[in-house]
Structures are given as structure tokens and as C-alpha cells.
Scaffold this motif. Structure first.
Motif, PDB file in Angstrom:
ATOM      1  N   SER A 177       0.829  -1.220   0.000  1.00 13.67           N
ATOM      2  CA  SER A 177       0.000   0.000   0.000  1.00 13.67           C
ATOM      3  C   SER A 177       0.856   1.259   0.000  1.00 13.67           C
ATOM      4  CB  SER A 177      -0.922   0.014   1.229  1.00 13.67           C
ATOM      5  OG  SER A 177      -0.159   0.125   2.418  1.00 13.67           O
ATOM      6  N   PHE A 178       0.233   2.339  -0.459  1.00 16.52           N
ATOM      7  CA  PHE A 178       0.874   3.655  -0.436  1.00 16.52           C
ATOM      8  C   PHE A 178      -0.208   4.683  -0.111  1.00 16.52           C
ATOM      9  CE2 PHE A 178       2.723   7.609  -1.765  1.00 16.52           C
ATOM     10  CZ  PHE A 178       4.088   7.444  -1.543  1.00 16.52           C
ATOM     11  N   THR A 179       0.147   5.617   0.773  1.00 17.72           N
ATOM     12  CA  THR A 179      -0.810   6.631   1.213  1.00 17.72           C
ATOM     13  C   THR A 179      -0.220   8.027   1.035  1.00 17.72           C
ATOM     14  OG1 THR A 179      -1.649   5.092   2.885  1.00 17.72           O
ATOM     15  CG2 THR A 179      -2.225   7.411   3.156  1.00 17.72           C
ATOM     16  N   HIS A 180      -1.057   8.940   0.567  1.00 15.43           N
ATOM     17  CA  HIS A 180      -0.631  10.342   0.494  1.00 15.43           C
ATOM     18  C   HIS A 180      -1.842  11.243   0.712  1.00 15.43           C
ATOM     19  CE1 HIS A 180      -2.371  11.453  -3.447  1.00 15.43           C
ATOM     20  NE2 HIS A 180      -2.052  10.243  -3.857  1.00 15.43           N
ATOM     21  N   PRO A 181      -1.628  12.487   1.163  1.00 18.26           N
ATOM     22  CA  PRO A 181      -2.748  13.408   1.371  1.00 18.26           C
ATOM     23  C   PRO A 181      -3.400  13.791   0.042  1.00 18.26           C
ATOM     24  CG  PRO A 181      -0.663  14.541   1.698  1.00 18.26           C
ATOM     25  CD  PRO A 181      -0.334  13.095   1.551  1.00 18.26           C
ATOM     26  N   ALA A 182      -4.695  13.989   0.080  1.00 21.83           N
ATOM     27  CA  ALA A 182      -5.443  14.416  -1.109  1.00 21.83           C
ATOM     28  C   ALA A 182      -6.498  15.418  -0.664  1.00 21.83           C
ATOM     29  CB  ALA A 182      -6.080  13.211  -1.803  1.00 21.83           C
ATOM     30  N   ARG A 183      -6.019  16.585  -0.296  1.00 16.27           N
ATOM     31  CA  ARG A 183      -6.914  17.645   0.172  1.00 16.27           C
ATOM     32  C   ARG A 183      -7.024  18.706  -0.908  1.00 16.27           C
ATOM     33  NH1 ARG A 183      -5.427  18.398   6.622  1.00 16.27           N
ATOM     34  NH2 ARG A 183      -6.093  16.295   7.215  1.00 16.27           N
ATOM     35  N   PHE A 184      -8.172  18.777  -1.527  1.00 16.42           N
ATOM     36  CA  PHE A 184      -8.357  19.694  -2.644  1.00 16.42           C
ATOM     37  C   PHE A 184      -9.731  20.322  -2.593  1.00 16.42           C
ATOM     38  CE2 PHE A 184      -8.928  15.230  -3.826  1.00 16.42           C
ATOM     39  CZ  PHE A 184     -10.270  15.202  -4.167  1.00 16.42           C
ATOM     40  N   VAL A 185      -9.890  21.435  -3.290  1.00 20.89           N
ATOM     41  CA  VAL A 185     -11.207  22.059  -3.439  1.00 20.89           C
ATOM     42  C   VAL A 185     -11.816  21.469  -4.707  1.00 20.89           C
ATOM     43  CG1 VAL A 185     -12.490  24.200  -3.774  1.00 20.89           C
ATOM     44  CG2 VAL A 185     -10.461  24.187  -2.303  1.00 20.89           C
ATOM     45  N   LEU A 186     -12.834  20.650  -4.521  1.00 22.41           N
ATOM     46  CA  LEU A 186     -13.467  19.959  -5.639  1.00 22.41           C
ATOM     47  C   LEU A 186     -14.494  20.870  -6.308  1.00 22.41           C
ATOM     48  CD1 LEU A 186     -13.834  17.272  -7.182  1.00 22.41           C
ATOM     49  CD2 LEU A 186     -15.583  16.669  -5.506  1.00 22.41           C
ATOM     50  N   VAL A 187     -14.336  21.085  -7.609  1.00 21.82           N
ATOM     51  CA  VAL A 187     -15.274  21.911  -8.374  1.00 21.82           C
ATOM     52  C   VAL A 187     -15.771  21.092  -9.557  1.00 21.82           C
ATOM     53  CG1 VAL A 187     -15.628  24.060  -9.643  1.00 21.82           C
ATOM     54  CG2 VAL A 187     -13.996  24.000  -7.737  1.00 21.82           C
ATOM     55  N   GLY A 188     -17.062  20.815  -9.570  1.00 23.00           N
ATOM     56  CA  GLY A 188     -17.659  20.075 -10.673  1.00 23.00           C
ATOM     57  C   GLY A 188     -18.674  20.928 -11.400  1.00 23.00           C
ATOM     58  N   THR A 189     -18.777  20.753 -12.710  1.00 23.79           N
ATOM     59  CA  THR A 189     -19.788  21.479 -13.472  1.00 23.79           C
ATOM     60  C   THR A 189     -20.705  20.479 -14.164  1.00 23.79           C
ATOM     61  OG1 THR A 189     -18.705  21.603 -15.648  1.00 23.79           O
ATOM     62  CG2 THR A 189     -18.021  23.202 -13.979  1.00 23.79           C
ATOM     63  N   MET A 190     -21.926  20.894 -14.406  1.00 31.81           N
ATOM     64  CA  MET A 190     -22.847  20.033 -15.140  1.00 31.81           C
ATOM     65  C   MET A 190     -23.974  20.862 -15.742  1.00 31.81           C
ATOM     66  SD  MET A 190     -25.007  18.135 -12.077  1.00 31.81           S
ATOM     67  CE  MET A 190     -26.399  17.676 -13.123  1.00 31.81           C
TER      68      MET A 190
END
Length: 345
Positions: A177-190
Motif C-alpha cells: 500500500s501507499f498513502t498520500h494526502p489528497a486535500r483539494f477544493v473539488l469543483v464540478g460542473t454540469m
């Protein structure tokens, strides 16, 4: 990873020069102040400047201090496995400054390309882990922008929203296994006319805004004038708006610093629960997001506590996509009820 002082001059339209679209701009700013709000879903037709707004806000914000590693780890943690190994060996973590950017997620992305992959052959031969970073690694502490999120495959949306909620990406293959941070501002359009997101996906987006082409003639003229001025002489145009850019950047920075000091009075909890109960919302995510968004807005306005005014200004963007709709029931009727409840605050 490019250091901030190594990057070339970027010609990006100033955030403060963008005409109208106030709800969208506010929703994005609130997510920068408190990334735990959960991102923004933008509903509307093409050609309304959605990606321009996101890219402009990323450019407005001051450089971040990060660890010089492939995952842009924060000096305050959490750390990726590479940084953890360095710390265990007593090695220092080099810090650099980088700008936030908008990372775009393509519609046809595969699971490996999104999450990253582990080189099993390398691990078997050397006994060491080798991880090939995916898009989530690049998205850490950035904006992750997904155009037409409603057209993404469901399992990709699941993986994406899970990572956004936990702030961590964990990849496991054959016991490695490998772990890393994934903290982002999620912006989706539709565009709702091209298909809808399932209700459980909708609820996972913190805020939802609707954007429309501007109909006001004077505003449309102003858009044309500013854009033409920018295209003709971008450097002069950027300098014209520099002071406003700096003032807003400072305001956002102070709001982030003071966020935890903003108090939530008992009556605010009562009002939030009163309205979400009357609307028969499922779960508690909407309630919590409403408090977080209102707290971020209060901090932006320099207030010491949340008031009803913040609840009113954030209520629509928090609740509009969480309204329950029974078969054959008109969603517009539910929206009207929401407007009335917010007006009564």
C-alpha cells in the motif's frame, strides 16, 4: 515540482475583474477559507466563464508553503509515505513555496490514472515500494476541476468523493500500500439538461450554485470592454486591478487564520435544524455544511460569531441540491418553499 520563483509570468484574467457571478465567486472563496465545506457543484450552460473564475481565484491566492515532494504535503501534515520515511530516518523535509492551480480531470480517466499505481514488479525485485502518482497527487492543495461531472462513470465519482471526504488517498495492490494526502477544493460542473447526478453524489458536494448567461445589457457591455482591454494589453489590465486583487487576497488569508475563532450561537444551531427538519433532508451533512459555510462567511466579513445574515446568504447554495423530490413532484415548488423559509430567518 516547479518552485514559485521558477515559474514564468502567467497571464490570467484577474478574479476581481470578473463581472457578476457573485454566488459562484462567493462559493469558491468559502471553500478556500474552509476546504472541509466539500467543494462546489456548478449547474449551468457552457460559455458562462466557470473555468475562468476558478483559474482566476487560484491565481489570486498567495503561494503555499509545502514540502518539496511529489505530493505537495503540508509542513503541518498529514504526510505521504515518502515524507514519513524521511522523518523516521531523521532527515529534514525541505520546504518550498508554490502557487495553487486548477487541475482538470478528463472524462475518460481510468482508476489508475486517478489514484496512482504501485509497481509490483519493482517491489518484488527490490523489496521496496515504488508508487506512480495519479491525478489526486497533483490535486493535493489545489482546485480539482471536473467539467460535466454528471458524465463521469459512477465508480470514478465514488472514488473521487471518498478521497475528497477523507483527505487521504490510499492505494493497495497485492498487500502493498501507499498513502498520500489528497486535500483539494473539488469543483464540478454540469448541465442538468445532459443528465443528472445521482442524489447520493449530489449530497456529497458541499455547495451548489446555478450560473446563467448575463441578460443585463450594461453588464454584457462591461464584460466585452474588460475582456477586450485584457486581450489587448494584459499587463496593464492586470496592474489596473492589482490593488483590488491584493486586498481580497489579504481578506481571504485573514479569514482562514480567524476561522476557528468564529463562534456558533445556540440560536444558529436551532434555526439550521428547524429548517432542515422542515425540508425533510436526509442525514446531517446538509446541516453541518450550512454551519461551516456560514462560519466561513462570518470570518470573511470579520465577524466574531455567525448571525442569521450568514445563514440567509449561504442557505440556498447549501440546500438547493439536497431538496427531496418525490416521483412526479415539481422541484421548483420545493425551491420556492426553501426561499420562503430563508426569508423568514
Amino acid at each position: 515540482m516547479e518552485r514559485e520563483d521558477e515559474k514564468p509570468f502567467r497571464v490570467i484574467y484577474p478574479f476581481t475583474a470578473i463581472v457578476d457571478q457573485e454566488e459562484l465567486k462567493l462559493a469558491l472563496i468559502l471553500n478556500v477559507i474552509d476546504p472541509l465545506i466539500g467543494g462546489v457543484l456548478i449547474m449551468g450552460e457552457k460559455g458562462t466563464g466557470k473555468s475562468t473564475v476558478v483559474r482566476a481565484l487560484a491565481d489570486l491566492l498567495p503561494p503555499l508553503e509545502v514540502i518539496n515532494c511529489p505530493f505537495r504535503c503540508s509542513p503541518h501534515g498529514p504526510y505521504c509515505d515518502l515524507c514519513k520515511e524521511k522523518l523516521e530516518r531523521g532527515e529534514p523535509l525541505e520546504k518550498i513555496k508554490v502557487k495553487m492551480e486548477m487541475v482538470e480531470l478528463p472524462l475518460g480517466i481510468t482508476e489508475d490514472r486517478l489514484l496512482g499505481s504501485i509497481d509490483l514488479e519493482y517491489a518484488l525485485i527490490t523489496g521496496k515500494k515504488k508508487f506512480e502518482p495519479g491525478l489526486l497527487a497533483r490535486a493535493n492543495q489545489n482546485f480539482l476541476y471536473i467539467d460535466e461531472v454528471n458524465l463521469l462513470e459512477d465508480h470514478i465519482v465514488d472514488l473521487l468523493l471518498d478521497s475528497a471526504a477523507m483527505g487521504i488517498n490510499r492505494v493497495e495492490r497485492e498487500g502493498i500500500s501507499f498513502t498520500h494526502p489528497a486535500r483539494f477544493v473539488l469543483v464540478g460542473t454540469m448541465n442538468p439538461e445532459e443528465g443528472e447526478l445521482r442524489p447520493q453524489f449530489l449530497d456529497r458536494f458541499g455547495l451548489c450554485v446555478e450560473v446563467h448567461a448575463i441578460k443585463d445589457k450594461e453588464l454584457r457591455k462591461e464584460i466585452l470592454k474588460r475582456r477586450l482591454s485584457f486581450d489587448t494589453d494584459p499587463e496593464s489590465f492586470i496592474n489596473l486591478w492589482r490593488k483590488e486583487q491584493e486586498n481580497l487576497a489579504k481578506k481571504i488569508y485573514l479569514a482562514k487564520e480567524n476561522l476557528s475563532k468564529v463562534k456558533v450561537p445556540e440560536e444558529i444551531y436551532e434555526k439550521v435544524v428547524e429548517i432542515t427538519t422542515e425540508l425533510k433532508l436526509d442525514g446531517h451533512r446538509g446541516d453541518l455544511t450550512w454551519i461551516k459555510a456560514s462560519r466561513a462567511l462570518a470570518s470573511l466579513e470579520g465577524k466574531e460569531k455567525i448571525t442569521k445574515e450568514e445563514l440567509k446568504r449561504t442557505g440556498l447554495m447549501v440546500l438547493r441540491h439536497r431538496l427531496k423530490r418525490l416521483p412526479f413532484e415539481d422541484i421548483e415548488r420545493e425551491k420556492e418553499r426553501l426561499y420562503e423559509l430563508l426569508e423568514r430567518l
